[in-house]
Enzyme design. Structure first.
Site, PDB file in Angstrom:
ATOM      1  N   ARG A 249       1.142  -0.907   0.243  1.00  0.00           N
ATOM      2  CA  ARG A 249       0.137   0.106  -0.260  1.00  0.00           C
ATOM      3  C   ARG A 249       0.194   1.504   0.068  1.00  0.00           C
ATOM      4  NH1 ARG A 249      -3.379  -3.473   2.997  1.00  0.00           N
ATOM      5  NH2 ARG A 249      -5.541  -4.074   0.901  1.00  0.00           N
ATOM      6  N   ASP A 278      -0.231  -6.330  -3.418  1.00  0.00           N
ATOM      7  CA  ASP A 278      -1.295  -6.150  -2.925  1.00  0.00           C
ATOM      8  C   ASP A 278      -2.074  -5.023  -4.400  1.00  0.00           C
ATOM      9  OD1 ASP A 278      -3.597  -5.843  -1.448  1.00  0.00           O
ATOM     10  OD2 ASP A 278      -3.246  -5.907   0.151  1.00  0.00           O
ATOM     11  N   HIS A 348      -7.175  -9.574  -4.401  1.00  0.00           N
ATOM     12  CA  HIS A 348      -5.728  -8.131  -3.683  1.00  0.00           C
ATOM     13  C   HIS A 348      -4.404  -8.212  -4.194  1.00  0.00           C
ATOM     14  CE1 HIS A 348      -6.976  -6.924  -0.083  1.00  0.00           C
ATOM     15  NE2 HIS A 348      -7.591  -8.381   0.033  1.00  0.00           N
ATOM     16  N   ASP A 412      -7.239 -13.973   1.235  1.00  0.00           N
ATOM     17  CA  ASP A 412      -8.229 -12.916   2.040  1.00  0.00           C
ATOM     18  C   ASP A 412      -9.360 -12.541   1.085  1.00  0.00           C
ATOM     19  OD1 ASP A 412      -5.979 -12.096   1.765  1.00  0.00           O
ATOM     20  OD2 ASP A 412      -6.810 -10.434   2.866  1.00  0.00           O
ATOM     21  N   GLU A 413     -10.629 -11.727   1.807  1.00  0.00           N
ATOM     22  CA  GLU A 413     -11.125 -10.836   0.980  1.00  0.00           C
ATOM     23  C   GLU A 413     -11.497 -11.242  -0.025  1.00  0.00           C
ATOM     24  OE1 GLU A 413     -10.799  -6.850   4.517  1.00  0.00           O
ATOM     25  OE2 GLU A 413      -9.059  -7.668   2.536  1.00  0.00           O
ATOM     26  N   TRP A 480      -7.823 -13.587  11.829  1.00  0.00           N
ATOM     27  CA  TRP A 480      -7.497 -12.187  11.879  1.00  0.00           C
ATOM     28  C   TRP A 480      -9.271 -11.467  12.261  1.00  0.00           C
ATOM     29  CZ3 TRP A 480      -9.623  -8.926   8.024  1.00  0.00           C
ATOM     30  CH2 TRP A 480     -10.434  -9.637   6.593  1.00  0.00           C
ATOM     31  N   TYR A 505      -3.955  -6.090  15.551  1.00  0.00           N
ATOM     32  CA  TYR A 505      -3.892  -5.591  14.175  1.00  0.00           C
ATOM     33  C   TYR A 505      -3.822  -3.444  14.470  1.00  0.00           C
ATOM     34  CZ  TYR A 505      -5.774  -7.753  10.029  1.00  0.00           C
ATOM     35  OH  TYR A 505      -5.386  -8.613   9.255  1.00  0.00           O
ATOM     36  N   ASP A 507      -2.418  -1.026  12.496  1.00  0.00           N
ATOM     37  CA  ASP A 507      -3.201  -0.089  12.070  1.00  0.00           C
ATOM     38  C   ASP A 507      -3.980  -0.334  12.203  1.00  0.00           C
ATOM     39  OD1 ASP A 507      -3.168  -2.786  10.893  1.00  0.00           O
ATOM     40  OD2 ASP A 507      -5.046  -1.609   9.506  1.00  0.00           O
ATOM     41  N   TRP A 554      -0.642  -2.937   8.284  1.00  0.00           N
ATOM     42  CA  TRP A 554      -1.562  -2.662   7.194  1.00  0.00           C
ATOM     43  C   TRP A 554      -1.130  -1.308   7.021  1.00  0.00           C
ATOM     44  CZ3 TRP A 554      -2.294  -6.877   4.034  1.00  0.00           C
ATOM     45  CH2 TRP A 554      -2.828  -7.813   4.503  1.00  0.00           C
TER      46      TRP A 554
END
Ligand code: ACM
Length: 614
Positions: A249, A278, A348, A412-413, A480, A505, A507, A554
């Site tokens: 990122r 990512d 991602h 993930d995601e 997570w 986490y 972040d 993150w």
């Protein structure tokens, strides 16, 4: 600072947000307004402009000669200044770009009550993480700057790190004041004795000696050359004590990563989980596909990858060459840290897809989806031959670069709706009798797990690698979203690394203060919450499946080394204690008493930690 050219005001309507942007009267409001905002902008709500593009956090609006623009971001909060849109610029048909400095920013928030203070305890010198036993002995030992160390093996590298931390110049030689000795102790255990006549560190080998030296370094940094005598017996609770850094990122230079590795070693962490790819950037040089970094590592105006996150028109990015990776891996190894690379698939993958469309895009795929971070083209297609060519060549190089046993494949995601209108995916589902598109994710990850196994590597991934039920139990699961996801995976037979966002986490914002930067989808995270994390509850039957813990940072908001320090420290010290110290040796008040001594160490090392306010 140039004069502000844009004001931002935020109002709420139920769960919806309305943003008003006011452009200065002198601006020529033609062409496009570009900015980044990590929220979904409802195109139908826009007034004063029309939406041309929305890719991840990036928005491009076509201006309509009006200075007031308003739009709605449905069903989302905005509770802190770090949420506001950033990186505004104008582009005109003649391609002149003009960054727009922001002036008034009104979030319409009232400051929350201050959090409760840290317990009022007398500061005391000590070690972090808290060792199993530490006894004060009578007397002191004076450690001269140039002392000699003897050891039954070459330990120049261990001493180099010790010297760098403490400013001393210890050297390996006979006739020593500091003796490293072999003792039949478990892998990372050590005994450290500082007596009036000298210092002894006993361990089964280098890992234990290193930890003993790090404890000694903390003692030296707190006491100077006159060391109060102590006897320490110590061993870690968990074998996996990890820190995670997202370099996709925002890009972090090699020097920042090495510095973090050194800080990790001081607090006895031994795994560095390196998030290298990512949506917003691909950071790892892959010789087979130069476009991955030539295209995928850069975002900016007019590039295949649009500005993202902190935004702005100028090209932003960077990548790690394979030589730099080897250098980092070697530096980590010398500090007792194994690097776990993460290539995040199948979601991602926006940057990879933009870099290699000819391999990774199925032109006939009409699926519509939107990822949590608002990408509409960020998932690999498990039915394309190109996907497998891409992954196998990438994994060949990744396995050659990273000698550790674990390779992280994300997982993930993956957004709902993906693959559903892909003719290739539909054919693959029919061929295998799959009923749920999630099985396609399992299909792809199972292939990669087997491919890695063929190279002697073990797959690790986020908890969603269990989706589709195809990956075998050997895969390590990183929990997570919540602790229970890890307990469920452990009960199902997976080795588990606990990284529950609600505790680990880093972040997440420190508090509810709107000036505190950070995310808060899983709440905010103060020092006490990190400290309270219990990754393997005493009554949990499959405790032995829990390898340890991981604290992720993150990178959406980590735009500088200062921000990195601020988010990590001192919370990472609490993680260190969660990872290393047995629950019966942990004490929140004791940690708070040892904190000032550690903050002094961090301060001397130039770490811009967040002074504890609560
Ligand atoms: C994650 O935070 N998406 C693993």
């Amino acid at each position: 600072m140039s004069a502000p050219l844009i004001d931002i005001a935020v109002t709420r309507s139920g769960d919806d947000l309305w943003l008003q942007l006011t452009l200065a009267p002198e601006l020529p409001v033609a062409g496009s307004l570009h900015f980044c905002l990590a929220r979904y902008l409802d195109p139908d709500s826009l007034s004063g402009a029309t939406l041309l593009r929305q890719v991840g956090s990036y928005k491009e609006l076509k201006l309509a000669r009006l200075h007031d623009i308003a739009f709605c971001c449905p069903r989302t909060p905005m509770e802190r200044y770090s949420d506001l849109p950033q990186g505004f610029y104008l582009s005109h048909p003649d391609a002149v770009l003009q960054p727009l400095p922001v002036g008034r920013r009104d979030l319409g928030l009232t400051a929350p009550p201050p959090p409760p203070p840290l317990p009022q305890v007398e500061p005391e010198s000590g070690l972090v993480p808290q060792p199993a036993r530490l006894h004060r002995l009578d007397g002191e030992f004076r450690l001269p700057e140039q002392a000699h160390v003897c050891a039954p093996a070459l330990i120049e590298d261990l001493l180099a790190h010790f010297n760098q931390l403490t400013g001393l110049s210890l050297q390996q030689d006979h006739d020593a004041l500091l003796r490293l000795e072999l003792a039949p102790l478990p892998q990372e255990a050590y005994r450290l004795t500082i007596s009036p006549s000298g210092i002894r560190i006993e361990a089964g080998g280098r890992p234990g000696w290193r930890h003993g030296l790090m404890s000694l370094a903390q003692w030296v940094l707190q006491h100077g050359e006159s060391l109060p005598c102590i006897a320490v017996e110590d061993a870690p609770r968990f074998g996996f004590r990890g820190v995670f850094l997202d370099c996709a990122r925002h890009f972090h230079p090699v020097a920042t990563i090495k510095r973090l590795l050194e800080q990790m070693a001081l607090y006895k962490f031994n795994r560095f989980h390196w998030h290298l790819t990512d949506d917003e950037g691909w950071r790892l040089e892959i010789k087979a596909f130069p476009a991955l970094t030539e295209v995928g590592a850069w975002r900016g105006h007019g590039l295949p990858i649009t500005p993202q996150l902190s935004g702005g028109p100028a090209p932003y990015g960077g990548n790690y060459s394979q030589n730099e990776v080897r250098d980092i891996v070697a530096h980590a190894a010398a500090l007792g840290i194994t690097v776990i690379p993460e290539i995040d698939i199948p979601g991602h993958c926006h940057a990879a897809i933009k870099a290699l469309p000819e391999l990774l895009v199925e032109p006939a795929d009409a699926s519509r989806y939107r990822s949590v971070q608002y990408f509409e083209d960020n998932v690999l297609n498990p039915a394309l031959p190109g996907t497998y060519t891409f992954l196998e060549r990438v994994l060949d190089e990744v396995c050659a670069l990273f000698p550790g046993p674990l390779i992280h494949l994300g997982g993930d995601e993956v957004p709902q709706g993906v693959w559903q209108e892909s003719p290739a995916c539909q054919a693959l589902m029919r061929q295998h009798g799959y009923r749920d598109p999630k099985e396609l994710q399992g299909h792809l990850l199972r292939h990669c797990q087997r491919y890695l196994a063929g190279k002697g590597k073990q797959m690790i991934g986020w908890e969603e690698i269990r989706h589709g039920n195809k990956v075998s139990q050997e895969a390590v699961v990183c929990a997570w979203t919540r602790l229970e996801a890890g307990l469920e995976a452990a009960a199902a037979g997976h080795p588990v690394v606990m990284a529950p966002a609600q505790h680990l986490y880093l972040d997440l914002a420190w508090s509810r203060d709107p000036d505190e930067p950070g995310l808060y989808w899983a709440g905010t995270l103060d020092l006490a919450q990190v400290y309270r994390c219990e990754p393997a509850p005493a009554d949990f039957p499959a405790k032995e499946q829990i390898l340890g813990v991981l604290s992720p940072l993150w990178g959406e908001l980590i735009t500088s080394r200062e921000r990195l320090d601020y988010m990590l420290f001192p919370r990472l010290l609490a993680t260190a204690e969660v990872a290393w110290s047995q629950p019966e040796h942990k004490s929140w008040a004791g940690f708070c008493a040892r904190l000032p001594g550690q903050l002094q160490i961090l301060g001397k090392r130039g770490v811009r930690y967040r002074p504890p306010k609560q």
